[in-house]
Design an enzyme around this catalytic site. Structure first.
Site, mmCIF file in Angstrom:
data_model
loop_
_atom_site.group_PDB
_atom_site.id
_atom_site.type_symbol
_atom_site.label_atom_id
_atom_site.label_comp_id
_atom_site.label_asym_id
_atom_site.label_seq_id
_atom_site.Cartn_x
_atom_site.Cartn_y
_atom_site.Cartn_z
ATOM 1 N N SER A 144 0.862 -1.194 0.000
ATOM 2 C CA SER A 144 0.000 0.000 0.000
ATOM 3 C C SER A 144 0.891 1.236 0.000
ATOM 4 O O SER A 144 2.075 1.147 0.373
ATOM 5 C CB SER A 144 -0.862 -0.002 1.266
ATOM 6 O OG SER A 144 -1.537 1.235 1.433
ATOM 7 N N TYR A 157 -2.116 -1.376 10.459
ATOM 8 C CA TYR A 157 -2.099 -1.401 8.983
ATOM 9 C C TYR A 157 -0.786 -0.833 8.451
ATOM 10 O O TYR A 157 -0.124 -1.437 7.606
ATOM 11 C CB TYR A 157 -3.303 -0.608 8.457
ATOM 12 C CG TYR A 157 -3.557 -0.795 6.978
ATOM 13 C CD1 TYR A 157 -4.419 -1.790 6.517
ATOM 14 C CD2 TYR A 157 -2.940 0.016 6.026
ATOM 15 C CE1 TYR A 157 -4.653 -1.967 5.157
ATOM 16 C CE2 TYR A 157 -3.162 -0.156 4.676
ATOM 17 C CZ TYR A 157 -4.028 -1.141 4.241
ATOM 18 O OH TYR A 157 -4.256 -1.323 2.881
HETATM 19 N N1 LIG Z 1 -8.736 -0.343 -1.319
HETATM 20 C C1 LIG Z 1 -7.675 0.408 -1.069
HETATM 21 O O1 LIG Z 1 -7.757 1.650 -1.020
HETATM 22 C C2 LIG Z 1 -6.314 -0.239 -0.879
HETATM 23 C C3 LIG Z 1 -5.188 0.588 -0.963
HETATM 24 C C4 LIG Z 1 -3.941 0.017 -0.781
HETATM 25 C C5 LIG Z 1 -3.808 -1.331 -0.539
HETATM 26 N N2 LIG Z 1 -4.923 -2.106 -0.453
HETATM 27 C C6 LIG Z 1 -4.720 -3.521 -0.172
HETATM 28 O O2 LIG Z 1 -5.250 -4.287 -1.235
HETATM 29 C C7 LIG Z 1 -5.647 -5.565 -0.752
HETATM 30 C C8 LIG Z 1 -7.072 -5.844 -1.187
HETATM 31 O O3 LIG Z 1 -7.918 -4.842 -0.612
HETATM 32 P P1 LIG Z 1 -9.355 -4.474 -1.198
HETATM 33 O O4 LIG Z 1 -9.460 -3.006 -1.148
HETATM 34 O O5 LIG Z 1 -9.607 -5.210 -2.462
HETATM 35 O O6 LIG Z 1 -10.253 -5.034 0.012
HETATM 36 P P2 LIG Z 1 -11.594 -5.919 0.036
HETATM 37 O O7 LIG Z 1 -12.046 -5.871 1.449
HETATM 38 O O8 LIG Z 1 -12.507 -5.469 -1.036
HETATM 39 O O9 LIG Z 1 -11.073 -7.381 -0.319
HETATM 40 C C9 LIG Z 1 -10.233 -8.078 0.566
HETATM 41 C C10 LIG Z 1 -10.515 -9.564 0.436
HETATM 42 O O10 LIG Z 1 -9.629 -10.241 1.325
HETATM 43 C C11 LIG Z 1 -10.370 -11.242 1.999
HETATM 44 N N3 LIG Z 1 -9.747 -11.525 3.287
HETATM 45 C C12 LIG Z 1 -9.770 -10.786 4.427
HETATM 46 N N4 LIG Z 1 -9.123 -11.418 5.395
HETATM 47 C C13 LIG Z 1 -8.682 -12.584 4.881
HETATM 48 C C14 LIG Z 1 -7.951 -13.677 5.404
HETATM 49 N N5 LIG Z 1 -7.560 -13.702 6.688
HETATM 50 N N6 LIG Z 1 -7.655 -14.707 4.571
HETATM 51 C C15 LIG Z 1 -8.070 -14.699 3.290
HETATM 52 N N7 LIG Z 1 -8.784 -13.714 2.744
HETATM 53 C C16 LIG Z 1 -9.081 -12.663 3.538
HETATM 54 C C17 LIG Z 1 -11.761 -10.659 2.164
HETATM 55 O O11 LIG Z 1 -12.724 -11.679 2.401
HETATM 56 C C18 LIG Z 1 -11.944 -9.959 0.821
HETATM 57 O O12 LIG Z 1 -12.486 -10.819 -0.148
HETATM 58 C C19 LIG Z 1 -5.456 -5.523 0.756
HETATM 59 O O13 LIG Z 1 -4.234 -6.128 1.112
HETATM 60 C C20 LIG Z 1 -5.430 -4.036 1.056
HETATM 61 O O14 LIG Z 1 -4.744 -3.751 2.242
HETATM 62 C C21 LIG Z 1 -6.180 -1.601 -0.628
#
Ligand SMILES: NC(=O)c1ccc[n+]([C@@H]2O[C@H](COP(=O)([O-])OP(=O)(O)OC[C@H]3O[C@@H](n4cnc5c(N)ncnc54)[C@H](O)[C@@H]3O)[C@@H](O)[C@H]2O)c1
Length: 254
Positions: A144, A157
């Site tokens: 991130s 985080y």
């Molecule tokens: N959305 C943002 O702004 C953003 C920015 C930077 C980084 N990220 C990172 O991107 C990745 C995906 O995030 P997103 O925004 O798509 O979130 P999201 O919540 O839409 O999707 C995350 C997925 O991970 C699954 N998950 C959660 N805990 C889990 C576990 N213990 N084991 C297996 N699966 C698990 C959830 O069920 C979900 O399907 C994450 O690592 C997040 O930190 C997101």
């Protein structure tokens, strides 16, 4: 037409939603056979339906990345079904609880670290065991912008995502001489269910102000992050390892 990851097998964690789902769909569209691993099996099955509707191949496994046995089983299921593991995207993550450090319950800190940092360690551990025996593979860890800079009230985080970048470099140094590339991608704020949950907590005004933190003056789309991940997975990125690719709309350029 030959896709950018044609014939490769890919495991994507957290692929039941958001960036992971977009990545699974994009990898399949570029010719990979995909395993969708998520703690939410219904979300995983929905992703598989999207892949199949577009003519791709995928199946879902229930996997909590904080549990070593689950991750080991997901890797084994990939190898059993597709014969090998070429690409792995360690994307599963949670946003954690938004509180200052002195008010943050220890169990919330522990859970965020367990999923967002130890989950990546466990994924690397089991994926590398297979890829190193093959002598090939490409791993992408989803970090991130908060792996490079910090926001207040997000200690777990921030710490986990900074740790993912350190883990990525370590794994790259260990595995690259043996034919396996390991990189991280660092998204800016992206419109996903995770971001929408954050919006409900911080309110519309704060959420809308987030766009202004990016040089492009908008949030990213999950497909835009998937595009960077597919490239890192593909042989087109053959000289790229140990890197953290900023897919952040210019957030950290300032
Ligand atoms: N959305 C943002 O702004 C953003 C920015 C930077 C980084 N990220 C990172 O991107 C990745 C995906 O995030 P997103 O925004 O798509 O979130 P999201 O919540 O839409 O999707 C995350 C997925 O991970 C699954 N998950 C959660 N805990 C889990 C576990 N213990 N084991 C297996 N699966 C698990 C959830 O069920 C979900 O399907 C994450 O690592 C997040 O930190 C997101």
């Amino acid at each position: 037409m030959t896709g950018r990851v044609q014939g490769k097998s890919a495991l994507v964690t957290g692929a039941g939603s958001g960036i992971g789902r977009a990545t699974a769909v994009a990898l399949a569209a570029e010719g990979a056979r995909v395993v969708v691993a998520d703690v939410d099996l219904d979300g995983g099955e929905e992703t598989c339906a999207l892949v199949r509707a577009a003519g791709g191949e995928a199946f879902a496994v229930r996997c909590d990345v904080a549990r070593s046995a689950d991750v080991e089983a997901a890797v084994a299921a990939t190898v059993r079904a597709y014969g090998r593991l070429d690409c792995a995207v360690n994307n599963a993550g949670i946003e954690g609880v938004l509180l200052p450090i002195h008010e943050l319950p220890e169990e919330d800190w522990q859970r965020t670290i367990a999923v967002n940092l130890s989950g990546v360690f466990l994924s690397l551990k089991h994926e590398l065991a297979v890829m190193l025996s093959q002598g090939s593979g490409s791993i992408v860890n989803v970090a991130s912008v908060l792996g490079v800079v910090a926001f207040p009230n997000a200690a777990g985080y921030n710490a986990a995502k900074h740790g993912v970048i350190g883990l990525t470099k370590t794994a790259a140094l260990e595995a690259s001489p043996l034919g396996v590339r390991v990189n991280a991608v660092c998204p800016g704020f992206v419109e996903t269910p995770m971001a929408r949950r954050g919006r409900a907590i911080v309110g519309d005004d704060v959420y809308e102000a987030l766009a202004g933190l990016h040089a492009l003056r908008r949030l990213g789309e999950a497909d835009e992050i998937a595009e960077a991940i597919v490239w890192l997975c593909s042989d087109a990125a053959s000289f790229v390892t140990g890197s953290s690719l900023m897919a952040d709309g210019g957030f950290t350029a300032q």
